[in-house]
Design an enzyme around this catalytic site. Structure first.
Site, short mmCIF file in Angstrom:
data_model
loop_
_atom_site.label_atom_id
_atom_site.label_comp_id
_atom_site.label_asym_id
_atom_site.label_seq_id
_atom_site.Cartn_x
_atom_site.Cartn_y
_atom_site.Cartn_z
N TYR A 109 0.87 -1.20 0.00
CA TYR A 109 0.00 0.00 0.00
C TYR A 109 0.90 1.24 0.00
CZ TYR A 109 -3.17 3.61 1.73
OH TYR A 109 -3.90 4.76 1.87
N GLU A 197 -3.65 7.49 -3.93
CA GLU A 197 -3.57 6.20 -3.25
C GLU A 197 -3.31 5.09 -4.26
OE1 GLU A 197 -6.08 4.78 0.54
OE2 GLU A 197 -7.23 4.66 -1.31
#
Lengths: 387, 290
Positions: A109, A197
């Site tokens: 991530y 993101e």
């Protein structure tokens, strides 16, 4: 402003960030054609809506043949995709991204955002890729790594390296991660993002880092200097009433209740919704008419509130401030006449000339209930609607 | 006394020849504020409605001795205007403008490090010390000199709190609108410390909103250091969660940010929390007698 995944990837590609080869399509035949052009499979077929969690709802498929790509795309077009971010009504799929699929060895991530505590852009990363990152943050916060960026020098190579090593990458991948993170930061700053993101960034079986999903939120306040990005706005993804409202500089968000609200100022508008709920009612919307409650804006606000069939009554709460209450009262009366408000209307005015304003409302011949103070206003409208 | 501003504060307006800037400069002057001039590049040497105009903040400071500046410059030039005021040594810079890009504010905050200016805003109603000095867009007449400090992110909701106090014949020491943007110059905590240090402020109303953890930060200070009673209201208990910023924003503040958790934490810190926005003054009066 939100944009689609394929648009975000196109922007990132221009900044030198590794993303899969792919193309957006609008029908299933061209999905198959593009799959063939992209080369050998397998391919990822991904529904393009402004919401996460698409995989669980059937919006992401891996196809082994070009015909499968066509079939998956065909299944997706027109389907109502419901995820934890769309709400129960879901969103209709009108665009599909076809791209080359990769062999995933590991997932990470990576995100950038403006941290309001440090007032800095912050790089955030975790080896727990592909997971719900909120869950990681809640259960194992030590598995998320942060680097705050100095706005003058920007993200530095050593910061990128630190994070890459913390993610447990081997040296060849650290060498890929450093320019990747630096380019993500460059993209963030040069397009005025509020959130960027990548979930997940993957390590392929061949040993390459690749961003296979991308989410970009752009700062609405900065769109004036990004006209080409502003054009990416997809009106199909937004509530038509919210679009209509934004054209009149009204800030409107639809909710599920039956009491329409018209308020000046975002804080007071939120507080008005709160007091309706506190009094036993349900607000139908958030609506901020802004500083100048002119006849035109109040008229438009009434039209927007009344276009919601669920609305059984309206509460107007205006704290006059600079504007005088008699002027506001005249605006409300004119607007109510023009639009034809046939449901209970409670008006709470405060500010200069409040007595004059209340007198005007009382003598208007319209069915307007005047209220003194927010509590009185909330009680009157809840009683009128709930009986 | 009061905090930030008083009857001796000399104020210039950046963007004074715009309709909004001029309107509010006149309003502040009518209230009794020492509005000593304004800045509009290219119009230096002229005047508008009795306000002398300067090309630069530096010139304005030199000629007028101003120590405060209020900014109505449009978003595209707001950050530059703030930095110009800071560079000219203005002690208190108040930016009213709504819609300043957040990355511009990140740069401004960096620019201000190590300098002596304080920034209030952007996207705020301004600051008022009732009966002495009004800088910003708030209606002066709803205020009344007295002992209650008010600090808030929001404009009209602050007026609501002030009006509840004034209607009960309770005045205010200073009311500070810190603005609703994620990156701003002054936090709830900063203002709370100033109220604690100000002998004329006897109690405080703090108005917050959902998102971030600035209210919690101030509440922890209230719990550990504050000797004065504090009441609070948090707006947005009914705001839809999906409309907030996505995942990452919620994480970095440690899962804080919704109204219920904010209210609970404030109450734990000994703050009297109003359940309804109609009860902000009453929440204060529960724990404090004027």
């Amino acid at each position: 402003m939100n944009i689609h995944e394929y648009q975000a990837k196109a922007i990132l590609r221009n900044f030198g960030v590794p993303v899969p080869d792919g193309h957006v399509v609008y029908n299933s035949n061209s999905a198959r054609d593009w799959a063939r052009r992209l080369g050998e499979g397998p391919w990822a077929v991904k529904a393009q809506i402004h919401a996460g969690g698409r995989g669980k709802g059937g919006g992401v498929k891996i196809a082994k043949s070009a015909d499968d790509v066509r079939q998956f795309a065909k299944d997706m077009f027109g389907m109502t995709l419901v995820t934890h971010q769309t709400g129960p009504e879901g969103k209709i799929v009108k665009r599909v991204l076809v791209e080359s699929a990769s062999n995933i060895a590991d997932e990470f991530y990576v995100s950038f955002l403006v941290d309001r505590v440090t007032d800095r852009v912050t790089l955030m990363a975790s080896a727990e890729g592909g997971m719900d990152i909120e869950e990681v943050a809640a259960k194992t916060p030590e598995k998320i790594f942060f680097e705050a960026v100095d706005p003058v020098v920007g993200l530095t190579a050593f910061q990128a390296r630190k994070v890459a090593f913390k993610l447990g990458l081997a040296l060849p991948q650290v060498k890929q991660a450093v320019p990747l993170f630096l380019n993500l930061y460059k993209a963030f700053v040069e397009t005025d993002c509020s959130l960027l993101e990548i979930n997940p960034m993957i390590l392929t079986a061949e040993g390459d880092l690749l961003c296979i999903d991308a989410k970009l939120n752009l700062d609405d306040n900065a769109l004036f200097r990004h006209l080409r990005i502003r054009d990416l706005r997809d009106y199909d993804e937004e509530d038509p009433m919210e679009i209509e409202a934004s054209q009149y500089d009204l800030s409107y968000i639809a909710l599920d209740g039956n009491i329409g609200c018209m308020v000046n100022g975002a804080g007071l508008a939120m507080a008005t919704m709160d007091i309706i709920k506190h009094t036993g009612g349900e607000p139908a919307n958030f609506l901020d008419v802004g500083g100048g409650a002119t006849i035109e804006r109040v008229t438009e606000a009434f039209k927007i509130i009344l276009s919601d069939d669920k609305v059984k009554g309206i509460l107007v709460n205006i704290f006059g401030g600079i504007m005088k209450c008699d002027v506001i009262a005249t605006g409300i009366i004119e607007a109510a006449k023009q639009v034809g408000v046939n449901i209970p209307l409670v008006v709470r005015l405060e500010g200069t000339n409040v007595e004059k304003g209340r007198k005007l409302l009382a003598e208007s011949g319209l069915n307007i209930v005047s209220a003194e103070g927010m509590a009185d206003a909330a009680e009157k409208i809840v009683k009128a609607v709930n009986g | 006394m009061s905090i930030l501003i008083d009857k001796n504060t000399k104020v210039i307006t950046q963007g004074i020849t715009g309709a909004t800037g001029l309107f509010h400069a006149q309003g502040a002057r009518d209230y009794g504020t020492q509005m000593v001039g304004g800045v509009t590049p290219g119009k230096g040497g002229t005047s508008v409605d009795g306000f002398p105009i300067f090309n630069t903040v530096e010139d304005a400071v030199k000629e007028t001795g101003a120590t405060a500046s209020v900014i109505y410059v449009p978003p595209i030039g707001s950050a530059d205007a703030i930095m110009e005021a800071v560079d000219a040594g203005i002690e208190l810079v108040i930016c009213i403008t709504e819609g300043v890009p957040v990355l511009d504010m990140v740069k401004v905050r960096k620019y201000m490090e190590g300098r002596n200016s304080r920034l209030i805003g952007p996207n705020c109603p301004g600051v008022i010390t009732p009966g002495q000095c009004k800088i910003g867009i708030m209606p002066g007449y709803i205020h009344k000199p007295g002992p209650v400090g008010v600090v808030s992110r929001s404009g009209t909701l602050t007026y609501e709190a002030v009006w509840q106090l004034t209607s009960r014949d309770i005045g205010q020491s200073t009311c500070v609108g810190i603005g609703g943007d994620p990156v701003n110059g002054t936090s709830h905590l900063d203002v709370m410390k100033m109220f604690e240090a100000d002998p004329d402020t006897k109690s405080v109303i703090m108005i917050g909103e959902i998102g971030g953890d600035a209210e919690e930060e101030a509440a922890a200070y209230v719990r550990d250091h504050m000797t004065k009673p504090v009441a609070a209201f948090i707006a947005g208990a009914t705001a839809p969660a999906g409309k907030r910023m996505g995942h990452a924003g919620a994480i970095i503040s440690g899962g804080k940010g919704d109204a219920a958790s904010k209210k609970a934490f404030l109450a734990e810190c000994g703050i009297s929390v109003a359940e309804s926005p109609a009860e902000m003054a009453d929440a204060l009066l529960k724990i404090w007698t004027p």
